[in-house]
Motif scaffolding. Structure first.
Motif, short mmCIF file in Angstrom:
data_model
loop_
_atom_site.label_atom_id
_atom_site.label_comp_id
_atom_site.label_asym_id
_atom_site.label_seq_id
_atom_site.Cartn_x
_atom_site.Cartn_y
_atom_site.Cartn_z
N VAL A 46 30.47 65.97 22.21
CA VAL A 46 30.68 65.13 23.55
C VAL A 46 32.02 65.06 23.96
CG1 VAL A 46 30.56 62.86 24.24
CG2 VAL A 46 28.51 63.65 23.38
N GLN A 50 33.84 66.36 27.18
CA GLN A 50 34.78 65.48 28.18
C GLN A 50 35.99 66.29 28.33
OE1 GLN A 50 34.54 61.90 25.89
NE2 GLN A 50 32.54 61.27 26.91
N ARG A 73 20.35 63.50 27.13
CA ARG A 73 21.64 63.04 27.22
C ARG A 73 22.68 64.07 27.20
NH1 ARG A 73 24.43 59.68 29.90
NH2 ARG A 73 25.60 61.55 30.35
N ASP A 77 25.68 65.46 29.32
CA ASP A 77 27.12 65.45 29.09
C ASP A 77 27.67 66.72 28.92
OD1 ASP A 77 27.50 62.79 28.61
OD2 ASP A 77 26.57 63.18 26.35
N ARG A 281 30.83 56.99 20.48
CA ARG A 281 30.95 57.73 21.37
C ARG A 281 32.53 57.77 21.91
NH1 ARG A 281 27.61 60.48 25.35
NH2 ARG A 281 28.51 60.63 27.30
N ASP A 283 35.44 58.58 24.63
CA ASP A 283 35.83 58.66 26.11
C ASP A 283 37.03 59.30 26.25
OD1 ASP A 283 35.78 58.51 28.87
OD2 ASP A 283 35.98 56.27 29.31
N HIS A 285 37.97 61.67 28.84
CA HIS A 285 37.98 62.31 30.13
C HIS A 285 39.44 62.03 30.44
CE1 HIS A 285 33.53 61.28 30.31
NE2 HIS A 285 33.62 62.56 30.77
#
Length: 290
Positions: A46, A50, A73, A77, A281, A283, A285
């Motif tokens: 993931v 990202q 999911r 992603d 998870r 993040d 980005h």
């Protein structure tokens, strides 16, 4: 950037945030609940997606509805799931992350959810620009993948067996404090201890080693340099996933051609950002460092 293949654990993560953990017979209200695609392998994949890397995941889920939802999911992603095994008659793994004064894990990860050598297609690893091998999987499976790889090989963790053979096939090694002591066979009590331990591991083959050191931070060694990054001034909510985000960012940076110090900085930044939130998870980005 060429595709990065991540081999590792896939599970349903259930994160429960409470004020305190009740004793036997007690009850506590849940202040926050999150359910997500998790497991160390999936978390790394993931994070890479990202950051903008093309990524494929290799692991095992059950043939149940939970496994189907997790694969959907992952696909949403941007992760390739064609190499994920659906194990007949097996329930998909579950990790309960209980966050209060620190964190506690409850895991339902039966051996049937581990990869076997017959599950692994060598072509998947041979075509990849980089391969991340999360060493909670059986070491003989990881070794087969490492030997099949033609691109950069990143090891995450410490194997129970085949240590020397895996290190000989690795380009990058990342380990937490306990794993670093297992890999190096040395007691680590300071940054200097960790740097010496990392150099000892490099003698077996890897060109870049990163160790997390309790109460110190992260240390990095490479052929002609070394770096110590102290613990950052962040409010740690849950350390779950911090190492996974670290591996994702480090791999991404090295694959796009960053130098060792720049790659180390991005990895530390990604990890520090992830531990400020409950659950594993990431993040990432926009966290490209450029």
């Amino acid at each position: 950037m060429d595709e990065i293949v991540v081999m590792g654990q896939i599970a349903r993560d259930l994160v429960l945030v409470v004020d305190e953990v009740p004793g036997a017979g007690g009850t506590a209200p849940v202040r926050q609940r999150r359910e997500m695609l998790g497991g160390k392998g999936a978390n790394i994949a993931v994070g890479l997606a990202q950051l903008g890397a093309p990524v494929r995941l290799v692991g095992v889920v059950g043939d149940d509805a939970v496994g189907e939802r997790l694969l959907a999911r992952a696909a949403a992603d941007g992760i390739g799931t064609e190499a994920v095994v659906r194990r007949p008659g097996c329930a998909t793994g579950l990790i309960v992350d209980l966050v209060a004064d620190g964190w506690r894990y409850l895991e339902d990860l039966p051996d049937e959810l581990l990869l076997t050598e017959s599950d692994v297609s060598e072509d998947v690893f041979a075509r990849a620009g980089a391969v991340v091998l999360q060493l909670q999987q059986p070491p003989e499976v990881a070794l087969r993948a490492a030997r099949a790889a033609r691109g950069r090989v990143v090891l995450d963790g410490a194997p129970r067996r085949w240590r020397d053979e895996l290190l000989a096939g690795a380009d990058v090694v990342r380990a937490d404090h306990r794993e670093a002591e297992l890999l190096s066979g040395r007691k680590i009590e300071s940054a200097d201890d960790a740097l010496r331990a990392a150099r000892a591991v490099m003698a077996h083959g890897p060109g870049f080693v990163a160790f997390a050191v309790d109460d110190v931070g992260n240390v990095f060694t490479w052929d002609d340099g070394e770096l110590v990054v102290p613990l950052g001034d962040v409010e740690v909510v849950d350390t779950t996933g911090g190492g996974d985000a670290f591996v994702a960012a480090l791999t991404f940076a090295l694959c796009r051609g960053d130098g060792p110090e720049e790659a180390a900085g991005l990895a530390v930044k990604a990890s520090g950002d992830t531990v400020t939130r409950p659950g594993g998870r990431p993040d990432l980005h926009g966290l490209t460092g450029r």
